[in-house]
Scaffold this motif. Structure first.
Motif, PDB file in Angstrom:
ATOM      1  N   UNK A 175       0.839  -1.209   0.000  1.00 11.92           N
ATOM      2  CA  UNK A 175       0.000   0.000   0.000  1.00 11.92           C
ATOM      3  C   UNK A 175       0.870   1.253   0.000  1.00 11.92           C
ATOM      4  N   UNK A 176       0.392   2.309  -0.648  1.00 11.10           N
ATOM      5  CA  UNK A 176       1.123   3.579  -0.579  1.00 11.10           C
ATOM      6  C   UNK A 176       1.066   4.116   0.844  1.00 11.10           C
ATOM      7  N   UNK A 177       2.054   4.904   1.208  1.00  9.43           N
ATOM      8  CA  UNK A 177       2.061   5.509   2.542  1.00  9.43           C
ATOM      9  C   UNK A 177       2.452   6.980   2.413  1.00  9.43           C
ATOM     10  N   UNK A 178       2.469   7.665   3.518  1.00  6.32           N
ATOM     11  CA  UNK A 178       2.629   9.120   3.511  1.00  6.32           C
ATOM     12  C   UNK A 178       3.765   9.609   2.624  1.00  6.32           C
ATOM     13  N   UNK A 190      -5.140   2.731   8.267  1.00  3.38           N
ATOM     14  CA  UNK A 190      -4.613   4.087   8.368  1.00  3.38           C
ATOM     15  C   UNK A 190      -5.474   5.070   7.583  1.00  3.38           C
ATOM     16  N   UNK A 248       7.513   8.000   8.717  1.00  3.99           N
ATOM     17  CA  UNK A 248       6.488   8.491   9.637  1.00  3.99           C
ATOM     18  C   UNK A 248       6.302   7.558  10.829  1.00  3.99           C
ATOM     19  N   UNK A 307      -2.463  13.788   5.300  1.00  5.79           N
ATOM     20  CA  UNK A 307      -1.167  14.430   5.569  1.00  5.79           C
ATOM     21  C   UNK A 307      -1.272  15.341   6.789  1.00  5.79           C
ATOM     22  N   UNK A 309      -6.165   8.877  -6.038  1.00  5.72           N
ATOM     23  CA  UNK A 309      -4.955   9.441  -5.435  1.00  5.72           C
ATOM     24  C   UNK A 309      -5.214  10.774  -4.727  1.00  5.72           C
ATOM     25  N   UNK A 369      -6.204   3.629   1.719  1.00  6.20           N
ATOM     26  CA  UNK A 369      -5.205   2.765   1.083  1.00  6.20           C
ATOM     27  C   UNK A 369      -5.192   1.367   1.684  1.00  6.20           C
ATOM     28  N   UNK A 403       1.233   4.667  -5.480  1.00  3.68           N
ATOM     29  CA  UNK A 403       0.036   4.680  -6.313  1.00  3.68           C
ATOM     30  C   UNK A 403       0.123   5.685  -7.459  1.00  3.68           C
ATOM     31  N   UNK A 404       1.089   6.583  -7.412  1.00  4.34           N
ATOM     32  CA  UNK A 404       1.268   7.539  -8.502  1.00  4.34           C
ATOM     33  C   UNK A 404       2.377   7.108  -9.458  1.00  4.34           C
ATOM     34  N   UNK A 435       1.010  10.557  10.116  1.00  4.80           N
ATOM     35  CA  UNK A 435       0.395  10.873   8.828  1.00  4.80           C
ATOM     36  C   UNK A 435       0.402   9.635   7.942  1.00  4.80           C
ATOM     37  N   UNK A 436      -0.530   9.565   7.023  1.00  8.83           N
ATOM     38  CA  UNK A 436      -0.574   8.438   6.095  1.00  8.83           C
ATOM     39  C   UNK A 436      -0.822   8.968   4.686  1.00  8.83           C
ATOM     40  N   UNK A 437      -0.857   8.071   3.738  1.00 10.14           N
ATOM     41  CA  UNK A 437      -0.874   8.471   2.319  1.00 10.14           C
ATOM     42  C   UNK A 437      -1.903   9.548   1.996  1.00 10.14           C
ATOM     43  N   UNK A 438      -3.123   9.353   2.470  1.00 11.82           N
ATOM     44  CA  UNK A 438      -4.190  10.288   2.093  1.00 11.82           C
ATOM     45  C   UNK A 438      -4.558  11.235   3.237  1.00 11.82           C
TER      46      UNK A 438
END
Lengths: 280, 280, 280, 280
Positions: A106-109, B235, A238, B112, B155, B238, A114-115, B107-110
């Motif tokens: 999974x993407x993370x901060x 989180x 993070x 911030x 995203x 994601x 995902x991009x 913080x996480x991917x989506x």
């Protein structure tokens, strides 16, 4: 088995009552054990130790009173990193990944994988799968970035770094992790002490999941991978900040050390910055 | 105790062998149990079920062959959401947060939150701590965003949404989670089935950690919080995508339902969109 | 008419042959004229002066040789800012905007107005159109940002600042310009010298097009608007950098001054930071 | 001299009184002239024609009443693109750039060249300066992006595209412009009609300033550069939108054409997508 003396001394000036959450104690697992471990707080403060998550990150929480504060951690570490023949290490098929590894896709901060699906696919999609593909990702990262202290900050992400092309160890790790995840290879961030790192400091590197096991990688090539002493493991930086401060305290000094005490093999040699090793 | 019939039917056209990872089964815990649970695949495919993480997310993995594919999940759920008097629910001090909750401050991917400390502080810093402050964050989110299907994508992050001021349920949750974390309140994303959600769909909402417990919140006010049936916890979005596809398959249809079968209290009433409840 | 003595002294250490492009000379127009204007380079270098664009930005280009370099600019400026009764200043209808003003509705590098239509509409859409609406935008900017030297950098944009809520004069201007454009009000960036600015420095502020004319605004409220001496005008700060360096030269010192020599009215009074004035 | 018949038909459904600003008329300069130019509005509306900026962009403004609206523009264009021997075209030294070209070194909304200095330097810094370096930038753009209609939107920037690696003509132009500017080569966006573009549409490409003159480039290689009929010139696509709508109108149809009427040379041949030409 190699024996390493690690430690850190953190000094703060605390303005008002402040809680510090430190992640500086080395992790305990089958590949790492400690003897003579100590943490000293000057002046005396009670500390609370707690473990977070299934990965065994060890936190120390201190409710600090105003004034000078010094925290000194040290430990003698017995490190059993397994050196492997990377030629035989394959990627795991997506359908075979264990449930515990899936979250590291999974993407993370700071790792916006995902991009980057197409980016990663174009750069690394035609390479043979396996350990060598993660090496190719590390090489690409090493070759396209310039190690520049101060060029990034606490909110800098892998995508930022891919554009600006400079960073420090955490940024190198974030870029490589992001590219691995975008290729379908689980990858996670590891913080630690590093033998022969110049100048001495906390280090950030990463692990990729290949052939049923996690392998250590470091795209900075700054220190021998086999001498990395794990502190924390997480999605990205993070999750493993070495110090989190709630309140009002300024860092006044930081010293970190990681010294070889006894070496039974070549893993701690300064040049072995790309050895294939696993330590979990 | 309320009883709810939930289910979903996912249809795909699979172009080439594809692995699907589905997170559509309801979580099992002290507040949720299922009877008559089933998952049917048409045509027949072997499935693998696995649980991820300490939170009990349940995944289904299918190696799908080319052609039409229909997955139908259904379950009768006994839901024991605890209604509480929110006036007595305080925030936990940072020094008292249990180790397991600390990761939900990161913080996480989506979400911030690391970019929003001052933003959150200015908007909510002068409010009294406690459940009511999270309510204020939800109110702010509800009032400043416009629910606009199609206005965001996979995203899109909380910061994007704070600027564009539109989004869907996952975006509302990401904004509120980010603001909570920036205020020092652990918060996490929950996906689920939702009774009386119009139009029926999978729903995304969140949980905040207050006074030693996780409480459910939904800044969209689209459905009664006491009727939320938990699927996954993570989180942010994601971690709990209802379907992850590796290969080549197109979704051709999606149906989701969540119907009240037996209600012993008022929690499922369509208007109870802001009730204080906990379900873990 | 007020008379102001302005100037700046820029010092560099030039490592290798370097071209400097300076935008530090005051603009010449019906509202600003200079006497005793001089630019001195120590050691002697030939300079090239050129004007850019219809707005009369004046550039100085220097091909500098290695070594110490000092550039000193000074001028006595006769400034005729027109004070107006803002109550009568209306917004122009989109259909009535002159062709030359239309470009200042477009988004620019540091003013992403195209991402802020809804944001601006929700905050300012219900206000009466006119000068007072731009004042409301300035007030909002002033109230929601904290002036914090060092909190932003050369690539920081209005959207960044709207999230982090801190900045310096250029950031305040970028935020207000972006919100104006998103509301359909042409707005542009102005750099200049500012009487009674503490500490003395180059200043950044903006102009909005209202009722057929450009009006000066400054959301920082740091200095009297009627004492702003225009240097350059552009889309945003990207167009009016006071120094652009191609080569290898480090700034070693910067001094800026803007001193009242003769005041015929109250426009230079330190408190008049929100006077309605036009200077083009 | 080649003769080309160009035109466009734009249809809208206007919900409420709306102002449309159209930039669809071909520019007039020494290399382009028109005969039989017409613009028809159905039903009849008065139009206002205005020119913007020193580059001669021609705008049409229409205050449209509710209902169906059709705008049809057509012109016969005499196009004198100069073909040049690119081997002799050098880059201009920064110290020799004319003042008018300097603004096209500045970053703009969709071309964040200020974030790409190192990126551009690493990819193109070791190449010989001159026309061939811009060709290398176009080749890099062509090779690293995939032309994918719908993959980007109106707020997508060059940095976004460098990460996602997909885009349409405007994105290809933004990437190449950004890389040119980061290398110190002035570059600007051009919109136009394009002979032999499939499918027919408005096109976006760019101009770079080399050896004292602007040269046309198109990193998409979709149509012959010598057949580009200039509409508008600007910093980036923000300056030359073919239609800007203030009010409430939906586009219901768009047709664009550009047909060779008389060709005196090979410049319109479909394969000549990389010819070195200048048309200003």
């Amino acid at each position: 088995m190699n024996q390493i003396q690690v430690g850190s001394r953190l000094q703060y000036f605390v303005q008002s009552p402040t809680t510090l959450l430190l992640n500086i104690s080395v992790a305990q697992n089958d590949h790492q054990s400690t003897s003579h471990e100590s943490i000293e707080i000057e002046p005396f403060h009670k500390i609370e130790e707690c473990a977070v998550g299934p990965l065994g990150n060890r936190l120390v929480r201190i409710n600090a009173l105003p004034g000078e504060l010094t925290i000194q951690y040290q430990a003698t570490v017995q490190l059993h990193a397994d050196e492997v023949d990377s030629a035989n290490v394959m990627e795991s098929e997506y359908e075979d990944l264990p449930a515990d590894a899936l979250a590291y896709l999974n993407p993370s901060r700071y790792c916006e994988s995902d991009k980057l699906f197409r980016f990663a696919g174009e750069e690394f999609g035609s390479l043979l799968p396996g350990y060598s593909r993660v090496t190719a990702i590390c090489n690409w990262t090493f070759e396209h970035l310039t190690y520049t202290p101060g060029s990034t900050g606490p909110t800098t992400t892998a995508c930022d770094v891919l554009l600006q092309r400079t960073g420090v160890c955490r940024d190198y790790a974030h870029v490589a992790i992001s590219l691995c995840r975008a290729m379908g290879i689980p990858a996670r961030y590891v913080s630690g002490y590093a033998v022969n790192l110049q100048p001495p400091d906390f280090h950030g590197f990463f692990e990729a999941y290949l052939g049923g096991r996690w392998y250590l990688f470091d795209a900075t090539r700054l220190a021998p991978v086999g001498g990395f002493v794990r502190i924390g493991t997480g999605r990205d930086a993070a999750d493993v900040a070495f110090a989190t401060i709630r309140g009002d305290a300024q860092s006044t000094n930081l010293e970190v050390w990681a010294d070889e005490q006894q070496a039974d093999d070549h893993l701690l040699d300064p040049d072995n910055v790309q050895t294939a090793v696993s330590s979990v």
